[in-house]
Enzyme design. Structure first.
Site, PDB file in Angstrom:
ATOM      1  N   TYR A 180      98.830  74.833-108.100  1.00 36.66           N
ATOM      2  CA  TYR A 180      97.925  74.781-107.078  1.00 36.66           C
ATOM      3  C   TYR A 180      98.029  74.371-105.728  1.00 36.66           C
ATOM      4  O   TYR A 180      98.969  73.485-105.590  1.00 36.66           O
ATOM      5  CB  TYR A 180      96.490  74.531-107.406  1.00 36.66           C
ATOM      6  N   CYS A 181      97.605  74.949-104.449  1.00 36.06           N
ATOM      7  CA  CYS A 181      97.807  74.026-103.435  1.00 36.06           C
ATOM      8  C   CYS A 181      96.508  73.998-102.516  1.00 36.06           C
ATOM      9  O   CYS A 181      95.669  73.425-102.877  1.00 36.06           O
ATOM     10  CB  CYS A 181      98.859  74.816-102.565  1.00 36.06           C
ATOM     11  N   ARG A 182      96.360  74.682-101.326  1.00 38.80           N
ATOM     12  CA  ARG A 182      95.313  74.394-100.433  1.00 38.80           C
ATOM     13  C   ARG A 182      94.341  75.460-100.528  1.00 38.80           C
ATOM     14  O   ARG A 182      93.119  75.189 -99.992  1.00 38.80           O
ATOM     15  CB  ARG A 182      95.986  74.389 -98.847  1.00 38.80           C
ATOM     16  N   CYS A 186      97.037  80.159 -99.532  1.00 40.11           N
ATOM     17  CA  CYS A 186      98.158  78.987 -99.149  1.00 40.11           C
ATOM     18  C   CYS A 186      99.295  79.788 -99.875  1.00 40.11           C
ATOM     19  O   CYS A 186      99.290  79.993-101.217  1.00 40.11           O
ATOM     20  CB  CYS A 186      97.634  77.799 -99.696  1.00 40.11           C
TER      21      CYS A 186
END
Lengths: 224, 224
Positions: A180-182, A186
Site C-alpha cells: 500500500y502507499c498514499r 499513488c
DNA sequence: TCGCTGTTCAAACCGTTGCTTGAATGTCGA
DNA sequence: TCGACATTCAAGCAACGGTTTGAACAGCGA
C-alpha cells in the site's frame, strides 16, 4: 428593487460561495496539493519540490486553497507548515475522485497513462487484508518515503521506500505480499506489485492508502 | 525525455482530470443547477427559468456539467431532460456544502443574506422527526412546488407550495409543525417556519431536504 | 412540406486565473 | 545587528471561462 431580485442576488452570492470550494479544486496542481497534504503537513518548499513547481507558484496555490478554507497553516520557526483544514476536506476530495473515476469521460486513459495497466494488479480491500493479516497469510509492505512510514503505518508493515524497491527482492518468500502507499492513485504500490510479479511472487495492492485507512479508523502503528 | 518527466506529465494530466470535476462546480450558476437537478430531472428551459438565466447560457452550463460527467441527458420528444449522473454526484455536492459551511470564511454572512437569521429557526434531524411522527406529535409540511410534492414526499406530509404559504394559517393547531423543502439551503421551509411563528405557533424545519432524506433511505410516498 | 418550439452552436467581449520573474518581507543564528 | 534562508508579494503575459447575442439545428404537429 423588488424583493425577489434582492433574493436572487443573495442566492447567487451564496452559490458563488459554494463555487469557491469548487474553484479551489479546479486546478490540477491544487488537486495534487490536496492529495499530498492528505498525507500529512508539509512546508511550502516540500510541496513545491514534490510537485515540480516553483516555490512562488506553490505558495500562490496554497494561498488560494487557504482562502477557500481547505487548508490551514501554522508557522514553526522559519517554516510554515500547511495541512488540510479538516476531515471534511478529505471526504470532499474522496468524493471528487469517486465521481471522476465513475463518470468522467476518458478518465481510465488518464489513470492508465500514469499508473500503467491496472488489470494486472490485483486489489484487496480493508476487511480482507485485516482478515488475512490475522491469519498470518500475508506480508504487508508500506511503499512510501521513510518519513511518512515513521509518522504512522499499518501495524506489522515493512517499510520499502519507493526509491529502494530492490529491498523487495529479499523479502521472506513464505507469504503473499500486500503493498500500500498514499492512496488509490499513488504509483508506488503498483510499482512494487509489478516488481514482485516479475520475481514470480504473488502480490497485490491494498485498495486504500494510509489516509483512507486512518479515516476508516483502521489500526495504526507509529515510529520506526 | 527521461522516465520521471514522462511520469510527471502523466500525473499532471491525471490530476487535471480530477480538476475538471472541481471546475464543473467552480461557477455559482452551475452549483445552482446541480442543487436543482438534485430535486429531479428538468428541461433546459425549466432550469433557465428557475435560475433567471438565458436559455443559451443555461444550455452552455449544462454542457459543461455533462462534459465533466456530473449530469446526463435524455431526449423526450421536443424536450431534453437533464438529471444528475449518479448518487455519487449528490454526495459530492453534499461534501462541497459541508466544507463551505464549516470552513469557508464569510460563509455565514452569505447564508444569512439569503436565508435570513437562522438562529430563530429551530432545526430537527431525521431520527427525531421519525420519532415524533410515530408518536403523532407533529404535523409535517412539504414546502415545495406541487409537482415536486407529487413526485415524492415524506409520508403524511401536507403540501404547502411556496407561493401559497397562506395555507399555513388554516393548519390544525393541535400539533407542532415540521417543515421541509429542497435542502439545507432552501428558503421555503424557513419562510414557512417564520410565518408560523408570527401566528404564535411552534414550528421548526427539518435539517434535510427531500434529496438527503431519499439518499438516507427514508420512507417516501408518491402522488397525492 | 411548412412553421413552431425547444435546444444548441458560434463569435465576441471582458474579467479571471495560472505561471514566471524579480523583489520584498520576516525569522532565526551568529 | 547582519546575513542567510523560507516564504510571500507584485507585475505581467497568455490562456481560459462566463455571459450575451444572433443564428442554426432538431422534432413535432398541421
Amino acid at each position: 428593487m423588488t424583493d425577489t431580485t434582492t433574493r436572487r442576488i443573495a442566492k447567487d452570492a451564496l452559490y458563488d460561495g459554494f463555487a469557491t470550494i469548487g474553484r479551489a479544486l479546479a486546478a490540477g496542481r491544487r488537486a495534487e496539493i490536496v492529495e499530498l497534504l492528505a498525507q500529512g503537513e508539509r512546508s511550502v518548499e516540500q510541496v513545491a519540490r514534490e510537485l515540480d513547481q516553483s516555490v512562488a507558484n506553490t505558495s500562490h496555490h496554497l494561498r488560494t486553497l487557504a482562502r477557500a478554507g481547505l487548508v490551514g497553516s501554522q508557522r514553526s520557526g522559519t517554516h510554515v507548515r500547511y495541512r488540510l483544514a479538516s476531515d471534511d476536506v478529505l471526504e470532499l476530495w474522496a468524493a471528487v475522485r469517486r465521481v471522476a473515476a465513475a463518470q468522467l469521460e476518458g478518465f481510465d486513459e488518464l489513470a492508465t497513462g500514469y499508473l500503467g495497466a491496472r488489470d494486472e494488479v490485483e486489489v484487496v480491500d480493508r476487511d480482507e487484508v485485516l482478515d488475512r493479516l490475522a491469519r498470518g497469510e500475508v506480508l504487508l509492505v508500506d511503499v512510501r518515503p521513510v518519513a511518512e512510514y515513521a509518522a504512522g503505518h499499518l501495524p506489522g508493515a515493512i517499510s520499502v521506500p519507493p526509491d529502494r524497491l530492490e529491498l523487495l527482492d529479499d523479502l521472506p518468500a513464505d507469504r503473499d505480499v500486500v503493498a500500500y502507499c498514499r492512496g488509490p492513485y499513488c504509483v508506488y504500490a503498483d510499482d512494487a506489485v509489478r516488481r514482485l510479479h516479475r520475481l514470480g511472487r504473488r502480490a497485490m495492492r491494498l485498495e486504500d492508502g494510509l489516509p483512507e485507512w486512518r479515516r476508516a479508523n483502521g489500526p495504526i502503528a507509529v515510529g520506526g
